[in-house]
Design a protein around this motif. Structure first.
Motif, PDB file in Angstrom:
ATOM      1  N   LYS A 132      43.473   9.059 -40.085  1.00 52.33           N
ATOM      2  CA  LYS A 132      44.691   8.284 -40.131  1.00 52.33           C
ATOM      3  C   LYS A 132      45.016   7.798 -42.007  1.00 52.33           C
ATOM      4  CE  LYS A 132      44.489   3.790 -39.135  1.00 52.33           C
ATOM      5  NZ  LYS A 132      44.299   2.385 -38.485  1.00 52.33           N
ATOM      6  N   GLY A 133      43.716   7.678 -42.311  1.00 51.71           N
ATOM      7  CA  GLY A 133      43.965   7.264 -43.851  1.00 51.71           C
ATOM      8  C   GLY A 133      44.318   8.608 -44.815  1.00 51.71           C
ATOM      9  N   ALA A 134      43.852   9.576 -44.617  1.00 52.15           N
ATOM     10  CA  ALA A 134      44.245  10.689 -45.289  1.00 52.15           C
ATOM     11  C   ALA A 134      45.682  11.207 -44.971  1.00 52.15           C
ATOM     12  CB  ALA A 134      43.463  12.024 -44.828  1.00 52.15           C
ATOM     13  N   ARG A 135      46.221  11.070 -43.584  1.00 47.98           N
ATOM     14  CA  ARG A 135      47.582  11.342 -43.284  1.00 47.98           C
ATOM     15  C   ARG A 135      48.544  10.341 -44.118  1.00 47.98           C
ATOM     16  NH1 ARG A 135      45.539  11.148 -38.042  1.00 47.98           N
ATOM     17  NH2 ARG A 135      47.030   9.163 -37.363  1.00 47.98           N
ATOM     18  N   LEU A 136      48.032   9.163 -44.314  1.00 45.82           N
ATOM     19  CA  LEU A 136      48.957   8.109 -45.016  1.00 45.82           C
ATOM     20  C   LEU A 136      48.979   8.620 -46.441  1.00 45.82           C
ATOM     21  CD1 LEU A 136      50.409   5.343 -45.139  1.00 45.82           C
ATOM     22  CD2 LEU A 136      48.330   4.295 -45.259  1.00 45.82           C
ATOM     23  N   GLU A 137      47.900   8.817 -47.089  1.00 48.43           N
ATOM     24  CA  GLU A 137      47.737   9.252 -48.345  1.00 48.43           C
ATOM     25  C   GLU A 137      48.683  10.460 -48.631  1.00 48.43           C
ATOM     26  OE1 GLU A 137      43.465   7.672 -49.163  1.00 48.43           O
ATOM     27  OE2 GLU A 137      43.497   9.698 -48.515  1.00 48.43           O
ATOM     28  N   ALA A 138      48.687  11.270 -47.709  1.00 49.77           N
ATOM     29  CA  ALA A 138      49.286  12.530 -47.754  1.00 49.77           C
ATOM     30  C   ALA A 138      51.047  12.174 -47.687  1.00 49.77           C
ATOM     31  CB  ALA A 138      48.897  13.607 -46.791  1.00 49.77           C
ATOM     32  N   THR A 139      51.293  11.204 -46.937  1.00 42.37           N
ATOM     33  CA  THR A 139      52.724  11.149 -46.762  1.00 42.37           C
ATOM     34  C   THR A 139      53.025  10.436 -47.922  1.00 42.37           C
ATOM     35  OG1 THR A 139      52.610  10.709 -44.453  1.00 42.37           O
ATOM     36  CG2 THR A 139      54.086   9.509 -45.502  1.00 42.37           C
ATOM     37  N   ILE A 140      52.235   9.331 -48.533  1.00 40.64           N
ATOM     38  CA  ILE A 140      52.774   8.805 -49.894  1.00 40.64           C
ATOM     39  C   ILE A 140      52.706   9.673 -50.963  1.00 40.64           C
ATOM     40  CG2 ILE A 140      51.863   7.010 -51.620  1.00 40.64           C
ATOM     41  CD1 ILE A 140      50.821   5.571 -49.142  1.00 40.64           C
ATOM     42  N   ALA A 141      51.830  10.737 -51.152  1.00 44.18           N
ATOM     43  CA  ALA A 141      51.878  11.757 -52.107  1.00 44.18           C
ATOM     44  C   ALA A 141      53.052  12.426 -52.142  1.00 44.18           C
ATOM     45  CB  ALA A 141      50.593  12.447 -52.133  1.00 44.18           C
ATOM     46  N   LYS A 142      53.337  12.936 -50.818  1.00 45.66           N
ATOM     47  CA  LYS A 142      54.686  13.692 -50.607  1.00 45.66           C
ATOM     48  C   LYS A 142      56.047  12.879 -51.081  1.00 45.66           C
ATOM     49  CE  LYS A 142      52.853  16.580 -47.094  1.00 45.66           C
ATOM     50  NZ  LYS A 142      52.951  16.862 -45.515  1.00 45.66           N
ATOM     51  N   GLN A 143      55.934  11.544 -50.604  1.00 44.96           N
ATOM     52  CA  GLN A 143      57.129  10.780 -50.859  1.00 44.96           C
ATOM     53  C   GLN A 143      57.240  10.749 -52.502  1.00 44.96           C
ATOM     54  OE1 GLN A 143      59.548   9.671 -49.105  1.00 44.96           O
ATOM     55  NE2 GLN A 143      58.701  11.155 -47.634  1.00 44.96           N
ATOM     56  N   LEU A 144      55.970  10.392 -52.914  1.00 40.74           N
ATOM     57  CA  LEU A 144      56.067  10.350 -54.584  1.00 40.74           C
ATOM     58  C   LEU A 144      56.316  11.879 -55.388  1.00 40.74           C
ATOM     59  CD1 LEU A 144      53.226   8.033 -55.291  1.00 40.74           C
ATOM     60  CD2 LEU A 144      55.676   7.337 -55.199  1.00 40.74           C
ATOM     61  N   GLY A 145      56.525  12.778 -54.486  1.00 40.78           N
ATOM     62  CA  GLY A 145      56.876  14.239 -55.191  1.00 40.78           C
ATOM     63  C   GLY A 145      55.579  14.701 -55.967  1.00 40.78           C
ATOM     64  N   MET A 146      54.460  14.545 -55.387  1.00 46.32           N
ATOM     65  CA  MET A 146      53.088  15.234 -56.046  1.00 46.32           C
ATOM     66  C   MET A 146      52.931  16.483 -55.636  1.00 46.32           C
ATOM     67  SD  MET A 146      50.321  12.000 -55.722  1.00 46.32           S
ATOM     68  CE  MET A 146      50.646  10.541 -56.484  1.00 46.32           C
ATOM     69  N   SER A 147      52.491  17.211 -56.267  1.00 47.81           N
ATOM     70  CA  SER A 147      52.110  18.489 -55.739  1.00 47.81           C
ATOM     71  C   SER A 147      50.931  18.550 -54.808  1.00 47.81           C
ATOM     72  CB  SER A 147      51.502  19.557 -56.909  1.00 47.81           C
ATOM     73  OG  SER A 147      52.358  19.331 -57.793  1.00 47.81           O
ATOM     74  N   VAL A 148      50.655  19.585 -53.925  1.00 47.79           N
ATOM     75  CA  VAL A 148      49.407  19.711 -53.089  1.00 47.79           C
ATOM     76  C   VAL A 148      48.530  20.811 -53.671  1.00 47.79           C
ATOM     77  CG1 VAL A 148      48.441  19.896 -50.729  1.00 47.79           C
ATOM     78  CG2 VAL A 148      50.489  18.657 -51.079  1.00 47.79           C
ATOM     79  N   VAL A 149      47.168  20.515 -53.985  1.00 50.06           N
ATOM     80  CA  VAL A 149      46.132  21.343 -54.456  1.00 50.06           C
ATOM     81  C   VAL A 149      45.540  21.780 -53.415  1.00 50.06           C
ATOM     82  CG1 VAL A 149      44.248  21.775 -56.056  1.00 50.06           C
ATOM     83  CG2 VAL A 149      46.239  20.437 -56.783  1.00 50.06           C
ATOM     84  N   THR A 150      45.249  23.118 -52.952  1.00 54.02           N
ATOM     85  CA  THR A 150      44.731  23.644 -51.852  1.00 54.02           C
ATOM     86  C   THR A 150      43.361  23.838 -52.324  1.00 54.02           C
ATOM     87  OG1 THR A 150      46.673  24.386 -51.099  1.00 54.02           O
ATOM     88  CG2 THR A 150      44.478  25.253 -50.021  1.00 54.02           C
ATOM     89  N   PRO A 151      42.338  23.313 -51.773  1.00 55.96           N
ATOM     90  CA  PRO A 151      40.618  23.426 -51.968  1.00 55.96           C
ATOM     91  C   PRO A 151      40.600  25.073 -51.679  1.00 55.96           C
ATOM     92  CG  PRO A 151      40.853  22.136 -49.932  1.00 55.96           C
ATOM     93  CD  PRO A 151      42.336  22.548 -50.138  1.00 55.96           C
ATOM     94  N   ILE A 152      39.881  25.791 -52.733  1.00 57.77           N
ATOM     95  CA  ILE A 152      39.407  26.994 -52.945  1.00 57.77           C
ATOM     96  C   ILE A 152      38.116  27.091 -52.389  1.00 57.77           C
ATOM     97  CG2 ILE A 152      38.814  28.855 -54.430  1.00 57.77           C
ATOM     98  CD1 ILE A 152      40.859  27.221 -56.313  1.00 57.77           C
ATOM     99  N   ALA A 153      38.135  28.263 -51.713  1.00 59.23           N
ATOM    100  CA  ALA A 153      36.936  28.363 -50.689  1.00 59.23           C
ATOM    101  C   ALA A 153      35.630  28.588 -51.544  1.00 59.23           C
ATOM    102  CB  ALA A 153      36.929  29.695 -49.722  1.00 59.23           C
ATOM    103  N   SER A 154      34.403  28.283 -51.299  1.00 56.08           N
ATOM    104  CA  SER A 154      33.320  28.360 -52.085  1.00 56.08           C
ATOM    105  C   SER A 154      32.864  29.602 -52.416  1.00 56.08           C
ATOM    106  CB  SER A 154      32.049  27.612 -51.597  1.00 56.08           C
ATOM    107  OG  SER A 154      31.804  27.972 -50.136  1.00 56.08           O
TER     108      SER A 154
END
Length: 96
Positions: free
Chosen positions: A74-96
């Motif tokens: 629930k918290g991460a979904r909220l954070e993702a929504t806020i980030a998208k609304q603020l126009g932030m880029s999404v950085v994808t994790p790189i496999a180890s």
């Protein structure tokens, strides 16, 4: 670039610190400044208080990294929504 790390915490052993630490290490390796929620929120902080602290940190970032399982948090979904609304880029994790 300041990158906020979002992912599941509640109900995961050691609050999923291993995944957050790994992601922070990868971000440093990529030349970014990671923002790890565990550095700002104590383990016994009530969820709503923790989210207020985290959202404050997120607001100062340039991008967000979404860890595996973020959709179930629930918290991460909220954070993702806020980030998208603020126009932030999404950085994808790189496999180890």
């Amino acid at each position: 670039m300041r990158v906020y790390i979002a992912g599941p915490v509640t109900g995961i052993e050691d609050d999923n610190k291993g995944a957050f630490t790994w992601a922070a290490w990868k971000l440093v390796e990529m030349g970014h400044e990671p923002i790890v929620p565990h550095d700002y929120v104590g383990p016994d902080t009530p969820w709503s208080d923790a989210m207020r602290i985290c959202i404050g940190q997120l607001a100062w970032c340039d991008a967000i990294m979404l860890l595996e399982g973020w959709q179930k948090s629930k918290g991460a979904r909220l954070e993702a929504t806020i980030a998208k609304q603020l126009g932030m880029s999404v950085v994808t994790p790189i496999a180890s």
